[in-house]
Structure formats: structure tokens, C-alpha cells
Design an enzyme around this catalytic site. Structure first.
Site, PDB file in Angstrom:
ATOM      1  N   LYS A  68       0.838  -1.456  -0.167  1.00 38.61           N
ATOM      2  CA  LYS A  68       0.130   0.332   0.121  1.00 38.61           C
ATOM      3  C   LYS A  68       1.496   1.830  -0.183  1.00 38.61           C
ATOM      4  CE  LYS A  68      -1.902   2.743   2.694  1.00 38.61           C
ATOM      5  NZ  LYS A  68      -1.187   4.257   1.594  1.00 38.61           N
ATOM      6  N   GLY A 127       6.426   5.170   8.761  1.00 34.90           N
ATOM      7  CA  GLY A 127       6.064   6.099   7.923  1.00 34.90           C
ATOM      8  C   GLY A 127       5.987   7.032   9.735  1.00 34.90           C
ATOM      9  N   SER A 128       5.348   7.983  10.226  1.00 32.31           N
ATOM     10  CA  SER A 128       4.903   8.362  11.197  1.00 32.31           C
ATOM     11  C   SER A 128       4.763   7.590  12.429  1.00 32.31           C
ATOM     12  CB  SER A 128       4.138   9.162  11.100  1.00 32.31           C
ATOM     13  OG  SER A 128       2.868   9.355  10.898  1.00 32.31           O
ATOM     14  N   THR A 129       5.150   8.137  13.604  1.00 37.45           N
ATOM     15  CA  THR A 129       5.163   7.968  15.060  1.00 37.45           C
ATOM     16  C   THR A 129       3.622   7.758  14.735  1.00 37.45           C
ATOM     17  OG1 THR A 129       7.306   7.984  15.418  1.00 37.45           O
ATOM     18  CG2 THR A 129       5.965   7.729  17.232  1.00 37.45           C
ATOM     19  N   ALA A 176       1.222   7.548  13.390  1.00 45.09           N
ATOM     20  CA  ALA A 176       0.098   5.959  12.453  1.00 45.09           C
ATOM     21  C   ALA A 176       0.747   4.831  13.154  1.00 45.09           C
ATOM     22  CB  ALA A 176       0.434   6.390  11.093  1.00 45.09           C
ATOM     23  N   GLY A 177       2.299   4.744  13.579  1.00 47.46           N
ATOM     24  CA  GLY A 177       3.027   3.390  14.024  1.00 47.46           C
ATOM     25  C   GLY A 177       2.381   3.361  15.168  1.00 47.46           C
ATOM     26  N   GLU A 226       8.938   1.602  11.530  1.00 50.09           N
ATOM     27  CA  GLU A 226       9.773   2.177  11.534  1.00 50.09           C
ATOM     28  C   GLU A 226       9.354   3.123  10.803  1.00 50.09           C
ATOM     29  OE1 GLU A 226      13.333   0.409  11.756  1.00 50.09           O
ATOM     30  OE2 GLU A 226      12.907  -1.073  10.719  1.00 50.09           O
ATOM     31  N   CYS A 254      13.875   9.791   7.754  1.00 49.01           N
ATOM     32  CA  CYS A 254      13.683   9.532   9.030  1.00 49.01           C
ATOM     33  C   CYS A 254      15.150   9.844   9.825  1.00 49.01           C
ATOM     34  CB  CYS A 254      13.097   8.372   9.261  1.00 49.01           C
ATOM     35  SG  CYS A 254      13.744   6.574   7.709  1.00 49.01           S
ATOM     36  N   GLU A 275      10.269  14.980  15.480  1.00 43.93           N
ATOM     37  CA  GLU A 275      10.448  15.977  13.936  1.00 43.93           C
ATOM     38  C   GLU A 275       9.885  17.064  13.461  1.00 43.93           C
ATOM     39  OE1 GLU A 275       9.345  12.490  11.794  1.00 43.93           O
ATOM     40  OE2 GLU A 275      11.241  12.032  11.161  1.00 43.93           O
TER      41      GLU A 275
HETATM   42  P1  NAD Z   1       2.485   8.975   7.130  1.00 44.98           P
HETATM   43  O1  NAD Z   1       2.413   7.877   8.453  1.00 44.98           O
HETATM   44  O2  NAD Z   1       1.566   9.151   7.404  1.00 44.98           O
HETATM   45  O3  NAD Z   1       1.963   8.248   6.452  1.00 44.98           O
HETATM   46  C1  NAD Z   1       3.057   6.453   6.101  1.00 44.98           C
HETATM   47  C2  NAD Z   1       1.694   5.530   4.970  1.00 44.98           C
HETATM   48  O4  NAD Z   1       0.969   5.095   6.118  1.00 44.98           O
HETATM   49  C3  NAD Z   1       1.161   5.755   3.630  1.00 44.98           C
HETATM   50  O5  NAD Z   1       0.916   5.513   2.957  1.00 44.98           O
HETATM   51  C4  NAD Z   1      -0.020   6.322   4.759  1.00 44.98           C
HETATM   52  O6  NAD Z   1      -1.177   6.091   3.724  1.00 44.98           O
HETATM   53  C5  NAD Z   1      -0.278   5.557   5.425  1.00 44.98           C
HETATM   54  N1  NAD Z   1      -0.968   5.476   7.372  1.00 44.98           N
HETATM   55  C6  NAD Z   1      -1.011   6.942   7.695  1.00 44.98           C
HETATM   56  N2  NAD Z   1      -1.454   6.683   8.470  1.00 44.98           N
HETATM   57  C7  NAD Z   1      -2.055   5.107   9.406  1.00 44.98           C
HETATM   58  C8  NAD Z   1      -3.215   4.306  10.012  1.00 44.98           C
HETATM   59  N3  NAD Z   1      -2.829   4.542  10.843  1.00 44.98           N
HETATM   60  N4  NAD Z   1      -3.053   2.636   9.618  1.00 44.98           N
HETATM   61  C9  NAD Z   1      -1.895   2.219   8.327  1.00 44.98           C
HETATM   62  N5  NAD Z   1      -2.053   2.784   7.745  1.00 44.98           N
HETATM   63  C10 NAD Z   1      -1.332   4.936   7.211  1.00 44.98           C
HETATM   64  O7  NAD Z   1       3.551   8.964   7.509  1.00 44.98           O
HETATM   65  P2  NAD Z   1       4.387   9.948   5.496  1.00 44.98           P
HETATM   66  O8  NAD Z   1       4.055  11.306   6.234  1.00 44.98           O
HETATM   67  O9  NAD Z   1       4.518   9.762   4.821  1.00 44.98           O
HETATM   68  O10 NAD Z   1       6.125   9.483   6.048  1.00 44.98           O
HETATM   69  C11 NAD Z   1       6.681  10.607   6.486  1.00 44.98           C
HETATM   70  C12 NAD Z   1       7.553   9.833   8.166  1.00 44.98           C
HETATM   71  O11 NAD Z   1       6.920   8.011   7.738  1.00 44.98           O
HETATM   72  C13 NAD Z   1       8.082  10.607   9.138  1.00 44.98           C
HETATM   73  O12 NAD Z   1       7.914  10.766  10.537  1.00 44.98           O
HETATM   74  C14 NAD Z   1       9.169   9.800   9.005  1.00 44.98           C
HETATM   75  O13 NAD Z   1      10.215   9.753   9.983  1.00 44.98           O
HETATM   76  C15 NAD Z   1       9.161   8.384   8.438  1.00 44.98           C
HETATM   77  N6  NAD Z   1       9.659   8.018   8.151  1.00 44.98           N
HETATM   78  C16 NAD Z   1      10.469   6.638   9.008  1.00 44.98           C
HETATM   79  C17 NAD Z   1      11.196   5.900   8.171  1.00 44.98           C
HETATM   80  C18 NAD Z   1      12.213   4.633   9.170  1.00 44.98           C
HETATM   81  O14 NAD Z   1      12.831   3.669   8.711  1.00 44.98           O
HETATM   82  N7  NAD Z   1      12.376   5.046  10.796  1.00 44.98           N
HETATM   83  C19 NAD Z   1      11.814   6.300   6.638  1.00 44.98           C
HETATM   84  C20 NAD Z   1      11.072   7.179   6.115  1.00 44.98           C
HETATM   85  C21 NAD Z   1       9.735   8.101   6.797  1.00 44.98           C
END
Ligand code: NAD
Length: 500
Positions: free
Chosen positions: A184, A236-238, A240-241, A258, A292, A391
């Protein structure tokens, strides 16, 4: 002068090895962050499309003569072909990433066009070399067969900042292990996933083993709790994680996360920064500051504070900002208007809290279009300031003074996050000693660069689990111990194919 961008559009989804019409009518328009114009339109997948993708992945996984049961060497052969097909499309992949998220073309060519093939070959080799079963002498006598089976149907949710490399940090080990996968992508970066799916099809990845459904967070959320899914791999973001971890916790579903970071570059007294500007640039500004693990907190000894400010000031002032399709560009636009607004609000917050802008702080002159923000350097930042704790995900650096090495380590660890980091010194031994004390998942000495052969991931709010290295493949197996009959004289030979 901004290069003319050739737009690309699709009206199908790649599910079950076929290009299928979406079940709904919603679409996603991809926007160039430098021209603010459309660079393509794709269908937005609905929950019904996600159901189809999970069903296809499940059927592929359960096929008694299918991918999950193949000899790993046979899977490896197909993954190596996948690598070749991706490389053949590398230039187009790099272009598509750049026109969607603003990553400078030199970088998308180096990372997004070639990284996926490297990861596929690395894990294909590992699949061939690691036996699926190991006969282990029992502690109280006897023998146990310890066996690794692929975990099943994986959902991979990826962000927009480095979309291909982050996708393949999941796809390569998952497929090598024998799993099938539903990807996705973020709605900001989808066109590159079409190139990837075309390469998968051309390489002969069997139907249903790899599927792509693009959509927003609702679709991501739907997939995370889908009853047909065995494992979730998220970057993705903390924020959402945390939500994903809660859902997976309730379902007792394996998950790797991650997440975000706010890493520290610790400059020691003896650091030779001027000799190391390229490494400093990568560690602090890679991908327009949208990475990140970036070292966005610069910890400087009080005795060298002005000197460190001068070095970073010169670095940021000298950076070439511009059209990301121009190979000379070092810093392109931020990916979206939202992302620019967020970064600008942090710059305003930094000023409000009393930090001093030394370089940048606004939008670059002469850029009529695009989500550009000047690389910005803050001085007089205190460790507790918002810009030193949260961040920002943009080209904004904070220089924080420290008194001695203990103080530097204390400030580095005074963070919700723990993902990357670096130590800058001429004394390599001291650098390693300091690195050992930093609470983080990875850290570099006089540079920061991921090594695909070593585990990558975070501690604290930066995540759970590891990608890359052999550990990155372990995440896609379940283990089973078979205690052999101690009275039986003939033990079976450890069995190489994962199943069957
Ligand atoms: P985001 O969390 O908004 O979205 C990431 C992905 O998750 C997208 O595909 C989004 O559609 C999906 N998503 C969002 N909320 C969700 C939920 N509740 N359930 C399921 N899926 C969901 O993050 P972003 O703005 O796209 O990316 C930036 C963030 O990602 C930053 O915080 C960055 O630090 C982090 N990041 C981490 C790493 C790592 O390896 N640690 C690498 C790259 C980016």
C-alpha cells in the site's frame, strides 16, 4: 528553468498478476512539487480492491505447489530476474520518484533506481544459503529440528519520501522468505509502483505473490486489521505507527514499525568538519531533509560553537536549490504544500521560542512555483525547544551547545526518538566509545550511510523490529521446533526447501 514533465496515467490496479479495473471510480492525482501541476492520475483502490488483493495473496501463499513451497533457489532465480527488470526501468523509476516527491534526480538515480535490485540480489542469495531447517543438539540430550516457515500474507505500508527503497526493504526479504505481499503505497508516490509492478510481471513473479493497492490512511488501516493478513510491515510516522501497533497488539499480529526520528550529530572537540562537508551534507540534509534518520540536531562543544555554526552556515548557504530534475540540484522542493506548511510552522515556532535563524528561514528567492523552503540553520537552540524535540522532516538544522562528552551524550539521549546519529572526530576509538553510549538503532562515525547488510531500525518512539541484514529476513519467518524421538535411531536430514 524547470524541465518539461511528461505525465503518466493508469486506469488499472495490479492484483493477482493481472491489470484489473478498480471497483470504484475514485482517483488519485499526483502533483509535481516543483510545478504544482498534475503529473499523472491513477485509480484509488477501495476496500473491495484490498479484499481482492489479500485474497489473491492468500491463494498464492496457500497453493501447495506455489511460491511459498518452492525450493528457495528457484525463488532466488525469479528474484534475480526481477532485479534485472527493475534495473532496465531504473531511469524511469528515478524520474517518476523525482516528479512526484521532489527528490533530486541524482539521488533518486543512486538510491531508488538501483537500491531495489541490490536488495533483491542480497536476499535472493540469503534464501539460497540459509537452510530452512537446522538440527540442534538438545540441552538434555536428543535432537531438535528448528524450522523456519514463511509467515504468510504480508501487508507493506510505505511512505512517500524514499518510496522504492523502503518498499524493497520489505518486498525483497518477504518474497525471498516465501511470503506473498500486498503493497500500500502513499498517495503522493504511486507512479513508481507501476514501474515496479511491470517489472514484477516481466520477471515472472507468480500471480498473487505481489499486489499493489494505493490509497490513503483509511485503506492502510483497513489492511492492517484485515482478517486475511498474517504480518504488517510499516514505515511512516510515529503517530500512525502507534495506531497500527495498537491494532496489531489486539489481533496478536506480528508487526514491524520503522518510524520517525530526531537524531543527533555529536561534533567532538577535535572534529575536522571542513574536510568532511559532503558527509555532513548527507547526514543532515539528504533528500531535502525528508529522511527519518537525519541528524537534525547538531551538538557542538561550547568552545567550538561559533566555528561549528560557521561551517554549517557555509554548507547551507552553498547548497544548490532548484528543479529536482536538474542533476546539479542538491535540495529540491518539499513533497507537498502540507509538508511545506508544516516545516514553515516549525521555523516560526523556533523563532518564537527564542532560537536565532543564522541561514535561511524563508522561501528561496525567484521560485515562483513549487513547495520550496530554504535550508535553515538555527543557533541558540536549547535541548528542550520544540525544534530540538519534534521531527520537522525538512531542511532545518538546530545547533545545540554542550559542555563535555557526558553532556553531549545526555542531550543526544534526551529525545523521544532513537533512530540514527553520528559522531564527528579524528579519534576513531573515541568516536566508537561515544557511539556505544547513544540510545539509537544506528549511528555513524564521520558519516552516516545505511549498510544493507546490517540491521536498521529504531529504539523508543522510532519503532520496533529491524529491516536489512539477515535480521530483516527473520521478520518474515515463523519458527517451529520439532523435538525428535530420542529413542529413534534415524534422524531425518535437515530439509532445505521451506515446505513441501
Ligand atoms: P504517514 O505515517 O502519514 O504515512 C505513511 C504511510 O502510512 C502512508 O502510506 C499512509 O497512507 C499510511 N498510513 C497513515 N496512517 C495510517 C494508519 N493509521 N493506518 C495504516 N496506514 C496509515 O507518514 P508520511 O508522512 O507518509 O512519512 C513521513 C514519516 O515517515 C516521518 O515521520 C518519517 O520519519 C517516517 N519514516 C520513517 C522511516 C524509517 O525507516 N524509520 C523511513 C522513512 C520515513
Amino acid at each position: 528553468m524547470t524541465a518539461v514533465i511528461e505525465a503518466v496515467s493508469y486506469d488499472t490496479l495490479y492484483i493477482g498478476g493481472e491489470w484489473v479495473a478498480p471497483s470504484g471510480k475514485d482517483t488519485i492525482t499526483l502533483i509535481s512539487p516543483s510545478t504544482e501541476e498534475s503529473v499523472g492520475t491513477v485509480p484509488e483502490a477501495s476496500p473491495a480492491d484490498a479484499d481482492r488483493a489479500v485474497t489473491a495473496a492468500r491463494q498464492a501463499f496457500d497453493d501447495p505447489s506455489g511460491w511459498s513451497r518452492w525450493d528457495p533457489a528457484k525463488r532466488a532465480e525469479v528474484l534475480e530476474r526481477f532485479a534485472v527488470e527493475l534495473e532496465a526501468r531504473g531511469a524511469e523509476t528515478a524520474r517518476r520518484v523525482t516528479i512526484q516527491n521532489g527528490m533530486p534526480l541524482a539521488l533518486s538515480t543512486a538510491v531508488e533506481a538501483t537500491g531495489p535490485a541490490t536488495l533483491l540480489r542480497y536476499y535472493a542469495q540469503m534464501a539460497k544459503e540459509r537452510p530452512a531447517e537446522e538440527a540442534r543438539p538438545g540441552l538434555a540430550g536428543g535432537t531438535t529440528l528448528v524450522r523456519r516457515d514463511p509467515v504468510g500474507v504480508v501487508v507493506a505500508i510505505v511512505p512517500w519520501n524514499v518510496p522504492q527503497a523502503l518498499t524493497f526493504m520489505k518486498v525483497a526479504p518477504a518474497l525471498a522468505a516465501g511470503c506473498s505481499i500486498v503493497i500500500k503505497p502513499s498517495p503522493e508516490t504511486v507512479l513508481d509502483q507501476y514501474t515496479m509492478a511491470e517489472a514484477a510481471e516481466a520477471a515472472g513473479i507468480p500471480a498473487g505473490v505481489l499486489n499493489v493497492v494505493q490509497g490513503g490512511r483509511e485503506l492502510g488501516s483497513y489492511l492492517v486489521s484485515h482478517p486475511g493478513v498474517d504480518k504488517v510491515a510499516f514505515t511512516g510516522s510515529t503517530a500512525a505507527g502507534r495506531q497500527i501497533a495498537e491494532t496489531c497488539g489486539r489481533l496478536l499480529r506480528p508487526v514491524s514499525l520503522e518510524l520517525g526520528g530526531k537524531s543527533a550529530a555529536i561534533v567532538l572537540d577535535d572534529a575536522q568538519l571542513q574536510d568532511n562537508l559532503q558527509n555532513l551534507f548527507v547526514a543532515t540534509l539528504f533528500n531535502n531533509g525528508q529522511t527519518c534518520w537525519l541528524n537534525s540536531r547538531i551538538l557542538a562543544p561550547r568552545s567550538r560553537y561559533d566555528d561549528v555554526l560557521e561551517v554549517f552556515g557555509g554548507l547551507l548557504e552553498g547548497v544548490k536549490i532548484g528543479d529536482p530534475l536538474d542533476r546539479e540540484t542538491q535540495v529540491g522542493p518539499l513533497t507537498s504544500a502540507n509538508q511545506r506548511d508544516r516545516v514553515e510552522s516549525y521555523i516560526a515556532k523556533g523563532r518564537e521560542e527564542g532560537a536565532r535563524v543564522v541561514v535561511g528561514g524563508g522561501r528561496p528567492e525567484g521560485m515562483q512555483k513549487g513547495f520550496f523552503v530554504e535550508p535553515t540553520l538555527f543557533a541558540d537552540v536549547e535541548a528542550g525547544h520544540t525544534i530540538a524535540q519534534e521531527e520537522i522532516f525538512g531542511p532545518v538544522l538546530s545547533v545545540i551547545p554542550y559542555t563535555d562528552v557526558d553532556d553531549a551524550v545526555r542531550i543526544a539521549n534526551d529525545s523521544e526518538f532513537g533512530l540514527g546519529g553520528s559522531v564527528w572526530t579524528q579519534d576513531h576509538g573515541l568516536g566508537v566509545q561515544v557511539a556505544r553510549r547513544v540510545q539509537t538503532g544506528s549511528i555513524g562515525i564521520n558519516a552516516y550511510a545505511n549498510d544493507p547488510g546490517a540491521p536498521f531500525g529504531g529504539v523508543k518512539a522510532s519503532g520496533m523490529g529491524r529491516e536489512l541484514g539477515p535480521e530483516g529476513m527473520d521478520a518474515y519467518f515463523v519458527l517451529k521446533s520439532i523435538y525428535l524421538d530420542p529413542e529413534h535411531p534415524d534422524h531425518p536430514e535437515p530439509h532445505t526447501p521451506v515446505a513441501g
